[in-house]
Every structure is written in C-alpha cells, then in structure tokens.
Design a protein around this motif. Structure first.
Motif, PDB file in Angstrom:
ATOM      1  N   LYS A 187      28.858 -51.934  84.817  1.00 30.90           N
ATOM      2  CA  LYS A 187      29.512 -53.255  84.788  1.00 30.90           C
ATOM      3  C   LYS A 187      31.020 -53.122  84.580  1.00 30.90           C
ATOM      4  CE  LYS A 187      29.712 -57.470  81.970  1.00 30.90           C
ATOM      5  NZ  LYS A 187      30.974 -57.179  81.278  1.00 30.90           N
ATOM      6  N   GLU A 188      31.445 -52.234  83.705  1.00 29.77           N
ATOM      7  CA  GLU A 188      32.857 -52.139  83.371  1.00 29.77           C
ATOM      8  C   GLU A 188      33.670 -51.388  84.412  1.00 29.77           C
ATOM      9  OE1 GLU A 188      33.034 -50.367  79.543  1.00 29.77           O
ATOM     10  OE2 GLU A 188      32.570 -52.243  78.476  1.00 29.77           O
ATOM     11  N   TYR A 189      33.051 -50.431  85.125  1.00 32.65           N
ATOM     12  CA  TYR A 189      33.827 -49.571  86.025  1.00 32.65           C
ATOM     13  C   TYR A 189      33.514 -49.851  87.493  1.00 32.65           C
ATOM     14  CZ  TYR A 189      35.079 -47.182  81.749  1.00 32.65           C
ATOM     15  OH  TYR A 189      35.563 -46.908  80.501  1.00 32.65           O
ATOM     16  N   LEU A 190      32.267 -49.864  87.892  1.00 32.00           N
ATOM     17  CA  LEU A 190      31.980 -50.159  89.297  1.00 32.00           C
ATOM     18  C   LEU A 190      32.114 -51.641  89.607  1.00 32.00           C
ATOM     19  CD1 LEU A 190      30.878 -47.200  89.395  1.00 32.00           C
ATOM     20  CD2 LEU A 190      29.239 -48.034  91.068  1.00 32.00           C
ATOM     21  N   LEU A 191      31.878 -52.502  88.622  1.00 37.92           N
ATOM     22  CA  LEU A 191      32.086 -53.936  88.817  1.00 37.92           C
ATOM     23  C   LEU A 191      33.431 -54.394  88.264  1.00 37.92           C
ATOM     24  CD1 LEU A 191      28.520 -55.359  88.065  1.00 37.92           C
ATOM     25  CD2 LEU A 191      29.501 -54.572  90.229  1.00 37.92           C
ATOM     26  N   LEU A 192      34.294 -53.459  87.893  1.00 36.63           N
ATOM     27  CA  LEU A 192      35.682 -53.714  87.501  1.00 36.63           C
ATOM     28  C   LEU A 192      35.777 -54.726  86.361  1.00 36.63           C
ATOM     29  CD1 LEU A 192      37.425 -53.847  91.006  1.00 36.63           C
ATOM     30  CD2 LEU A 192      36.922 -51.876  89.559  1.00 36.63           C
ATOM     31  N   GLY A 193      34.837 -54.633  85.405  1.00 34.76           N
ATOM     32  CA  GLY A 193      34.878 -55.539  84.279  1.00 34.76           C
ATOM     33  C   GLY A 193      35.835 -55.109  83.186  1.00 34.76           C
ATOM     34  N   LYS A 194      36.355 -53.896  83.248  1.00 43.02           N
ATOM     35  CA  LYS A 194      37.295 -53.388  82.257  1.00 43.02           C
ATOM     36  C   LYS A 194      38.695 -53.464  82.840  1.00 43.02           C
ATOM     37  CE  LYS A 194      37.494 -49.602  78.901  1.00 43.02           C
ATOM     38  NZ  LYS A 194      37.077 -50.450  77.778  1.00 43.02           N
TER      39      LYS A 194
END
Length: 538
Positions: A187-194
C-alpha cells in the motif's frame, strides 16, 4: 511305470473329490438349513474317520512309491504334494470367512472357539457360505440412531481439528510470516501511499526517466529506490500501527522497530523495466514486489501484477502533478523577472488553464488515494481481523484488490474512461513542455537584455554613447516591459487549451453518466460549482 500311474490317479481322484465338495457346499448348506458337517462328524465317530483316512493314505503311498511324498496330518487327512497348497488355501479362505463374518460362526459347532482342521475347515466354510448367500439368510438389524450419533461425533472431531489448524495457520501468516506488514508495504510503496517516499524517489529519478528506456539500467534504478527507502524510514522508530495479528506472535513485528521493517522491505521490493520499443523511462519504469512462500499463497504473482497496474496509473498521475508543479514554479519565476508579463492577456489565459489542470489532477489524486485505496484498505483490515482460515485471508485480499482495480477505472468495462484519461494526461504533459520552452525563451531574452544594459553602462562610463543605434536604444528603453513572444508560442497555447477543454468535457460526460456511485463522487468534486455543467460538458 504302473506305480507312478497309480499315484497320479490317486492324486487326481483326491483333487476331484475336494473340488466337488467345494462346488456343492453352498447347495448342500441351503438344503440342510445351514447345518453342514463332515461325514465323520455326522457318522458320530470322528476318530474312526481320521484313522481310516490315515490308513488310506498309507496304502496309496505303498501303491505309488515314485509319486510325490504323501503327508499324513493328524485331523487333516492325507494330501499329496500337488494338492497341499490348494488344501491350505481352502482352509485359509474358510478361516477368513468365519473371521470376517462373526454372525456366521454359529453355522458350525465349535466355530466360535477355534477353526476346524483339515476337511472340517473346508466343509464349515462351505456351509457358512451357503447359509450366508442362501434364501434362509436373515440380515442383522442395524441401529441407525447409533450410527448417526457416531457420524456426528466423528464430524465434530474433524471440524474441531480443522478449526484449530486454520487458527494456527492464520496466526503464523499474520505473526511469524508478517503478512500484514507485506500488505502495508504494498500500500505504501506500490500504491504510493507514502508521500515522503514518492518525493524522495522522483527527484533523483527525474533526469534518469527522461531518457529512452533502452539506456536505463535496472541495478542503477534499484540503487536509487533503496536510497529513497532508507531516506524515509528512520532506524529505531517503532513500526506502523494497525496490525491485525492474532494473540501471541501476531503483533511481535510491531515492537521490533523500523530496522527489521526496512530489511524486510528491501528484500522484497524491486524494479521492473518493460521492453516496449521507443518507450521512455517514465513509461517503462515500475516498482515490483516479490513475496515468498507461504505469503505467496495470498500475494500471488497475479495479485502483484494487479498492484503494478494500479502503480502505473498512479505513477503517471504523479508525473503529471510534478509537471504542473514545475510549470507553476516557472510562471512564478518569470513573473518576478518580468513584471509586465502578467499583463499579457494570452498568458493570463494560460495561467487559468494551468489552474484548471491542477484542479483536475488534485481532485483525481484525492479520489484515487482516499476514496478508492484508503477506504478499501480499511475494509481489508477489518476482513483480515475477522478471517478464521486461509480462504478468508485470500478472499479478503482479493476483494480489496478487485475493489481498487474497479474503482480506479482499470476494469475492462472502463476502457473508454481510461483512454480519455490517458489523452488528458498527454495533453497536460504537452502543455507543460510548451511552458518549459516558453520559460527558457523568456530567460534567454532576459539574459540578453541584462547583457545589453551592462554594455550600455560600460559605454557611458567610458564617455561614449550608451546605445550604438536606434534598435539598441529601443531595447534599452523597453527593458522593464514584457519581451515580445514569437507567434508559434501563441498558437501552441491556443491549441493546448482547446484540446484540454474538449478532452475534459468528454471525460466528464462519461464520469457523470457512469453507473458507479464512487465515480459520482468524483464528478461532484470536479464540478462542485456546476461550472462545467453550465458549459455543456455534462
């Protein structure tokens, strides 16, 4: 010789008699009411019958000395070498029949204590078979209630064992194998949530991704990704909250700190470069994630492929956002350098167009990151906490991924929407490119004016004329005014404005007419004041 022929004839007669006895045993058992006994028993003198059989065996041996040795067994009669195996097999089958069918043991006297010997065994087995298959046989009564109770008890025991195994499996996946942390990384890296990771990644990647994809090297990009990961994760800080691990080892990873989280992430996060001919680095670059067993049972290769599809859309949106931010910085810098530039009517309309593009990009980004990903993530966390087996974990993750793909307009039924969105992105990028060229032109003109002013000041200080001619004098007098723009800049701005508004109207019309309730919220955010509706875009 005669003695050999006599021995063979004796063996043949003995075998024929045994075969006839076995063949007719069932019929005799049925005819006599399942009370079939050997001749010696019916005659009342079993010892005499055994003695007669031994004497007959001795006489047969004397008549045929060259035949195979005759074995005289007590209670079993005489048997020749060729028929010994057959007799032993008949006795074994008889004992097996009596053992496998306990309710048939009463068909022969003494069968419950021990199996008869010799011919008694064959006769008893034949009698049992006759009674078992005969018309007089009556089946046992089966207690159905006891059988149902036994089956229910067995089923309950199996379900209890299955429940315990599933509970342990879920505990291991969420605890020791850190499934929740893997999902958080996706979620944080492949979905750019971070957000800080995205910012730390795009700055060093910007000069690299502007080159053709054939000139990029995966190991170099992977090093940049690892540097961005380390820059946005602080060692020694506790890992993120929200873990849904069960009791025991389920939440152990959350107490370890960010060091183990960083190592886990770097061991699974990777870079993927597509091999499309003529593609640039922006189009070929993608993050990848590799899950090892048993986590791969939930994060399969197909699931990671869906994550990459969503990443491609979000990555393009981030690129467009970065381009518009760069345009805003250039416009602000140009306005400070040339104050009269803001009075130009065409450039003012260009500012308005940039604001429209920023409004569209920011609201689309909000919709994807919060209305789609974050809301679906909350449902996933609740579903993982309620999962009791592996199928529950797989189903919860599949539902989350399917919801994200559908709401992000990546489903096959949303292909026209995605095409319109891609066209809008391309138009915004072309507009940003033209603004970059315009900014470079303005900077060149500003540098030329400063150079001319410096030369004029030097000539005046030397006692000469500040300008060598009328053209230079006019340039010096117009130093604070807006520099003249070439005609092709005006034409490019008009074309980009017309294309964007036409494509946005088509996209907004499709979103408004779409059956999805989530896209209805997107249309409301895009046209909160009914401006586009008044223009006939809906």
């Amino acid at each position: 010789g005669p003695r050999g022929r006599g021995g063979g004839r004796a063996r043949g007669e003995a075998q024929a008699a045994a075969a006839e006895l076995v063949r007719t045993a069932p019929q005799r058992g049925r005819a006599k009411g399942a009370r079939l006994e050997p001749e010696e028993v019916r005659g009342g003198a079993p010892q005499a019958g055994q003695a007669r059989r031994r004497e007959g065996a001795v006489r047969a041996a004397r008549r045929a000395p060259s035949a195979q040795p005759v074995q005289v067994r007590r209670g079993g009669g005489a048997r020749c070498g060729g028929g010994a195996a057959q007799a032993q097999g008949r006795r074994s089958r008889g004992r097996a029949l009596l053992a496998d069918a306990p309710h048939l043991r009463d068909l022969h006297p003494g069968a419950g204590a021990a199996a008869p010997q010799g011919g008694h065994c064959v006769a008893a087995a034949a009698a049992a078979a006759g009674r078992h298959f005969g018309a007089a046989f009556e089946p046992r009564t089966v207690n159905l209630a006891e059988r149902a109770a036994g089956e229910a008890t067995l089923s309950a025991a199996i379900e209890c064992a299955c429940s315990r195994a599933n509970e342990k499996l879920v505990e291991l996946l969420l605890g020791r194998h850190r499934l929740q942390e893997h999902l958080t990384h996706l979620k944080e890296y492949l979905l750019l949530g971070k957000g800080d990771f995205v910012q730390a990644l795009m700055e060093p990647l910007l000069p690299q991704l502007s080159r053709p994809a054939s000139q990029l090297h995966r190991h170099h990009l992977l090093g940049l990704v690892e540097s961005a990961v380390r820059s946005c994760t602080s060692p020694g800080v506790a890992a993120g909250s929200g873990n849904v691990g069960s009791s025991g080892g389920g939440s152990g990873w959350a107490r370890g700190g960010s060091d183990s989280e960083q190592l886990l992430l770097l061991a699974h996060l990777g870079v993927l470069l597509s091999s499309s001919p003529g593609a640039t680095g922006w189009e070929a670059f993608s993050l990848d994630y590799r899950a090892d067993p048993p986590v791969s049972a939930v994060l399969s290769a197909a699931a990671v492929g869906e994550y990459r599809r969503v990443f491609t859309l979000l990555w393009r949106l981030k690129r467009v956002e970065l381009s518009l931010s760069a345009v805003w910085r250039r416009h602000t810098t140009a306005a400070r350098l040339v104050r009269a530039l803001s009075s130009d009517a065409l450039l003012h309309r260009c500012h308005l167009l940039r604001h429209e593009m920023v409004h569209f990009v920011f609201n689309l980004q909000y919709y994807l990151m919060f209305e789609v990903i974050q809301c679906s993530w909350e449902e996933l966390v609740a579903a993982l906490a309620a999962a009791s087996d592996l199928d529950g974990l797989i189903g919860a993750h599949s539902a989350f991924l399917s919801a994200v793909v559908q709401k992000a307009m990546l489903g096959p039924e949303n292909a026209p929407l995605l095409e319109a969105l891609d066209a809008l992105f391309e138009t915004i990028l072309r507009f940003a490119k033209s603004q970059e060229l315009l900014y470079i032109h303005l900077l060149e003109q500003r540098a030329a004016a400063k150079q001319m002013a410096a030369a004029a000041a030097a000539n005046t200080a030397a006692g000469g004329w500040g300008a060598a001619g009328a053209a230079e004098a006019e340039a010096l007098l117009a130093e604070g005014d807006a520099p003249p723009l070439q005609p092709h800049f005006y034409e490019q701005l008009r074309v980009h404005a017309a294309q964007y508004r036409q494509q946005f109207a088509a996209f907004f019309a499709q979103v408004t007419r779409h059956a999805s309730l989530d896209l209805t919220f997107l249309s409301f955010r895009l046209d909160f004041n009914a401006y586009y509706e008044s223009l006939g875009g809906a």
